[in-house]
Enzyme design. Sequence first.
Site, PDB file in Angstrom:
ATOM      1  N   HIS A 115       0.883  -1.081  -0.012  1.00  0.00           N
ATOM      2  CA  HIS A 115      -0.037   0.078  -0.044  1.00  0.00           C
ATOM      3  C   HIS A 115       0.975   1.325   0.089  1.00  0.00           C
ATOM      4  O   HIS A 115       0.555   2.336   0.858  1.00  0.00           O
ATOM      5  CB  HIS A 115      -0.979   0.076   1.154  1.00  0.00           C
ATOM      6  CG  HIS A 115      -2.215  -0.890   0.980  1.00  0.00           C
ATOM      7  ND1 HIS A 115      -2.502  -1.354  -0.003  1.00  0.00           N
ATOM      8  CD2 HIS A 115      -2.922  -1.357   1.986  1.00  0.00           C
ATOM      9  CE1 HIS A 115      -3.470  -2.236  -0.055  1.00  0.00           C
ATOM     10  NE2 HIS A 115      -4.110  -2.376   1.028  1.00  0.00           N
ATOM     11  N   HIS A 187     -10.126   2.414  -0.052  1.00  0.00           N
ATOM     12  CA  HIS A 187     -10.064   1.386   0.864  1.00  0.00           C
ATOM     13  C   HIS A 187     -11.101   1.182   2.041  1.00  0.00           C
ATOM     14  O   HIS A 187     -10.722   1.145   3.164  1.00  0.00           O
ATOM     15  CB  HIS A 187      -8.604   1.224   1.686  1.00  0.00           C
ATOM     16  CG  HIS A 187      -8.276   0.089   2.042  1.00  0.00           C
ATOM     17  ND1 HIS A 187      -8.871  -0.754   2.851  1.00  0.00           N
ATOM     18  CD2 HIS A 187      -7.122  -0.665   1.551  1.00  0.00           C
ATOM     19  CE1 HIS A 187      -8.176  -2.046   2.969  1.00  0.00           C
ATOM     20  NE2 HIS A 187      -6.886  -1.842   2.348  1.00  0.00           N
ATOM     21  N   GLU A 318     -11.770  -3.433  -3.085  1.00  0.00           N
ATOM     22  CA  GLU A 318     -10.795  -2.536  -3.571  1.00  0.00           C
ATOM     23  C   GLU A 318     -10.485  -2.779  -5.051  1.00  0.00           C
ATOM     24  O   GLU A 318      -9.620  -3.620  -5.557  1.00  0.00           O
ATOM     25  CB  GLU A 318      -9.398  -2.809  -2.950  1.00  0.00           C
ATOM     26  CG  GLU A 318      -9.423  -2.685  -1.573  1.00  0.00           C
ATOM     27  CD  GLU A 318      -8.296  -3.301  -0.631  1.00  0.00           C
ATOM     28  OE1 GLU A 318      -7.303  -2.914  -0.984  1.00  0.00           O
ATOM     29  OE2 GLU A 318      -8.648  -4.338  -0.116  1.00  0.00           O
TER      30      GLU A 318
END
Length: 353
Positions: A115, A187, A318
Amino acid sequence: MKKMAGILVVMMMLMLMIGLCNASEAPGVYEIKRGNFCAKFTNWGATLISLLVPDRHGNLADIALGYQFVSEYTNDTSYFGSIVGRVANRIGGAQFTIDGIHYKLIPNENKNMLHGGVIGFSDVLWKVTKHESDRISFSYHSLDGEEGFPGDLEVSVSYAIVAPYVLSIRMRASSLNKATPVNLAQHTYWNIGGHNSGDVLSDEIQIFGSQYTPTDDNLIPTGKLVTVRGTPYDFLEPQIIGSRINQLLPLRGYDMNYVLDGGKKMKLAARVYNKKSGRVMELSTNVPGLQFYTANYVQNVTGKGGFVYQPHSALCLESQGFPDSVNHPNFPSQIIRPGKTYKHNMVFTFSTR
Ligand SMILES: *[C@@H]1O[C@H](CO)[C@@H](O)[C@H](O)[C@H]1NC(C)=O
Ligand SMILES: *[C@@H]1O[C@H](CO)[C@@H](O)[C@H](O)[C@H]1NC(C)=O
């Protein structure tokens, strides 16, 4: 003369104080709404902090997991509601090569990057570039070399209520000077029964992806595309989320990238139904992948109203490119070259049954 000097000193002190205030600007809260459909955001991570949606009787619930105080988002390790990047998901070995140039990133999950690294796009203050009653836009300038990524990148995200109970999210990124991978993800942890209603295991989900990208023990894709048929990943027909979850060892939860049918067209990616409230959530997107995650690592996280979130207390949809694409030439490319713009659209549509 002395008096003039005094005024000058006071003015300089004032200017310094204003400067310091700007440097340590605190995250704000921003609301958009149409009728009773209301969303709140913070510029920390361009984060969705709440979304109010009616059930079949018209009763509103906040269906996004989040924190009571906006300041708590600066401590978050679950990526609640934020925009994740420069590259969402994992990059194996935290490295890649573009045009013969090898780049080493800062690993933040064992040897891999997750991420966007230690300080990804979810961990920075974005600029509010537009705020109207039913829409808000944020921008962020990511510097060349940030977390090891090449080139300056101008990033923006716009959230808009485009029709009653329809939330559109448009993510854009332009590379200013070097070719770089870009893979943004929104997210939010959704619990369409209400953020404080318990787990999502009895919700029904349909995912319009006939294949998935299996991973190794560190959740890095092997590079294969495999059919979902005959596996616990098959949601081509609506299935109860918890019905086969215990077959998924050791996680006992979903954390998998689906290859969406329809490639890079705008298409329906997933539909979730909560029987108790009657709420239905549909996601359409133009990107080729969808990470389906059932909040497996969320444990004892104190959220809004003091409610404590546990594993499976939400699900994440996502939409994104495939994980570790930059190291898998057979996956759709995520490289954005100077002058080109990354475009990721999501449309969430809410209704009841
Ligand atoms: C962040 O976490 C630390 C350590 O748990 C805590 O002391 C601090 O109060 C937290 N900050 C916020 C804004 O919640
Ligand atoms: C969560 O809380 C429970 C009960 O207080 C405790 O037993 C458990 O160790 C905690 N787990 C984590 C990961 O903090």
